[in-house]
Scaffold this active site. Structure first.
Site, mmCIF file in Angstrom:
data_model
loop_
_atom_site.group_PDB
_atom_site.id
_atom_site.type_symbol
_atom_site.label_atom_id
_atom_site.label_comp_id
_atom_site.label_asym_id
_atom_site.label_seq_id
_atom_site.Cartn_x
_atom_site.Cartn_y
_atom_site.Cartn_z
ATOM 1 N N GLU A 1 30.328 10.556 29.130
ATOM 2 C CA GLU A 1 30.299 11.055 30.513
ATOM 3 C C GLU A 1 30.200 9.905 31.513
ATOM 4 O O GLU A 1 29.292 9.857 32.340
ATOM 5 C CB GLU A 1 29.077 11.972 30.705
ATOM 6 N N GLY B 1 30.594 7.796 34.796
ATOM 7 C CA GLY B 1 30.891 8.064 36.202
ATOM 8 C C GLY B 1 31.128 6.753 36.929
ATOM 9 O O GLY B 1 32.251 6.378 37.264
ATOM 10 N N CYS C 1 18.163 5.668 63.289
ATOM 11 C CA CYS C 1 16.809 5.343 63.756
ATOM 12 C C CYS C 1 15.830 5.334 62.584
ATOM 13 O O CYS C 1 14.967 6.208 62.460
ATOM 14 C CB CYS C 1 16.379 6.344 64.816
ATOM 15 N N GLU C 2 15.983 4.402 61.704
ATOM 16 C CA GLU C 2 15.103 4.203 60.545
ATOM 17 C C GLU C 2 15.119 2.710 60.231
ATOM 18 O O GLU C 2 16.203 2.113 60.186
ATOM 19 C CB GLU C 2 15.655 4.899 59.287
ATOM 20 N N TYR D 1 28.852 6.988 43.816
ATOM 21 C CA TYR D 1 27.619 7.378 44.510
ATOM 22 C C TYR D 1 27.594 6.834 45.944
ATOM 23 O O TYR D 1 26.539 6.497 46.473
ATOM 24 C CB TYR D 1 26.379 6.921 43.708
#
Ligand code: LLP
Length: 413
Positions: free
Chosen positions: A270, A272, A340-341, A368
């Site tokens: 599997e 990815g 805003c972080e 991702y």
């Protein structure tokens, strides 16, 4: 590798990224179709004549064009939701080449998967086995199952993407698996197909895979002794890619090592990240340069909502200038977005020569990247483009502001 410089301009296959920016705007995800195909084929070819199915893990990048590219060359798919199942079907993939993983499949998801005929359910708990059995019973069908075991091996990767330890929520203990297999074997509505195991992601060594496989094979022997035969082993995904200077796994050697151990049993994988990770880049533009006595910030138009990995895992993505000739302010730059972080950064401390308006490529962003993006700060999700040779195709339109609140309602009194 399809991302390289020609005349000092970064190309995606035979297309200059500057041309893509002129056509589609910034920020932008760009994928190489050829790389995606080659990466899947490398796994497939490594098996030679050994029975196998390489099921691409849809969560890494679920764009329909990516799925269609892989479906056309014979890929199977690893899905974890009804949404991913429908994407695979919409992209021309076959249900009977899909394995259905995930810890919390709903009755509705199980029903749909049975109706379309998925190849196998990877079962992660006793209660999930019961649920699959009862849905199959209600449809008077037999559900094909594998039990996902947790082999309790250390994948030696980031704790957030390590899944094969007892402290992780995934799979069932080897000792409990036998009981579940007996239950499944005695049920009219369940059909034992395989045994499943996935220990984590971005592994850079083969040994944890082989340690897990040894435990899997011990269990296969025990099951055989009880008259329960296992037709396939699903050994999960997890092969790492090079983001920086990591050593990577030689796929042929890894596959051959597994084949040597398993005898004639069919192997399902599997992968990815290793199919799409290096086949994609995220392009962003420098909006402003801001320097203080301590730090040099390049404020870019891309942000953590577009590419979450740096903020979330402190992940490293190489940053390359789209135009190698760019001659701006040389410094050690932090690339920060408009959100805003404080955690909104895509890279830190990179020696680059930058000017306002420059385009930068965050490399290895095909896996991702878009799939983990969000609309945080009411930012429309960016467009995705797939390149093949000299051709380029818009495979997902940039969201509009309208799209952001289309499904919302004001309460009218
Ligand atoms: N199979 C199962 C059951 C999985 O949980 C995963 C990934 C895969 C296959 C595919 O693994 P891969 O070949 O891509 O390593 N968001 C994180 C990665 C999360 C992986 C989750 N499971 C990241 O950006 O690094």
């Amino acid at each position: 590798m399809s991302f390289s410089y020609k005349n000092q301009i970064l190309q995606a296959e035979s297309v200059a990224i500057t041309d893509l920016m002129a056509t589609y705007g910034s920020p932008l995800y760009v994928y190489s179709q050829t790389d995606i195909e080659n990466n899947w084929r490398e796994f497939d070819a490594a098996f030679g004549s050994h029975p196998h199915l390489v099921c691409y893990a849809v969560k890494a990048n679920s764009n329909l064009a990516v799925l269609n590219t892989l479906a056309k060359i014979g890929a199977g798919f690893d899905i974890v939701s009804e949404g991913e199942l429908e994407r695979v079907l919409a992209a021309g993939g076959q249900a009977n080449r899909c394995v259905f993983s995930g810890v919390a499949k709903t009755a509705r998801e199980i029903k749909r998967a049975l109706e379309v005929g998925v190849r196998c359910f990877n079962v992660e708990s006793a209660s999930e086995l019961d649920r699959i059995e009862s849905v199959a019973q209600s449809l008077n069908m037999q559900a094909p199952i594998s039990i996902r075991i947790n082999p309790n091996v250390d994948a030696k990767t980031h704790p957030y993407i390590s899944t094969g330890l007892k402290e992780n929520k995934f799979g069932v203990d080897i000792d409990d698996a036998i009981n579940l297999y007996q239950q499944a074997n005695n049920s009219k509505y369940l059909s034992v197909q395989g045994l499943d195991c996935h220990i984590g992601s971005q592994l850079t060594e083969v040994s944890p895979f082989l340690d897990a496989l040894d435990k899997v094979l011990e269990l296969v022997d025990q099951l055989n002794q009880q008259g329960i035969s296992i037709a396939h082993l699903d050994l999960g995904g997890g092969v790492g890619i090079r983001y920086d200077d990591e050593q990577t796994i030689d796929i042929k050697a890894y596959v051959e090592a597994m084949i040597t151990k398993v005898g004639n049993i069919e192997i399902i994988l599997e992968p990815g990240r290793s199919i799409v990770g290096n086949a994609g880049v995220f392009i962003t533009k420098v909006e402003f340069l801001k320097q203080n006595s301590e730090h040099s910030f390049a404020i870019i138009d891309g942000a953590m909502n577009d590419l979450l990995r740096p903020s979330f895992y402190n992940a490293y993505h190489q940053v390359l200038p789209v135009d190698e000739n760019a001659n701006g302010i040389q410094a050690s730059w932090d690339l920060v977005g408009p959100i805003c972080e404080t955690g909104d950064f895509l890279a830190k401390g990179r020696e680059l020569s930058l000017s306002q308006g420059d385009y930068l490529a965050l490399m290895s962003a095909g896996a991702y990247g878009f799939t983990m993006s969000s609309n945080y700060n009411s930012r429309p999700r960016v467009a995705e483009v797939m390149v093949s040779g000299e051709q380029h195709h818009l495979v997902r339109e940039r969201e509009t502001i309208q799209d952001l609140f289309e499904k919302e309602n004001i309460i009218n009194d």
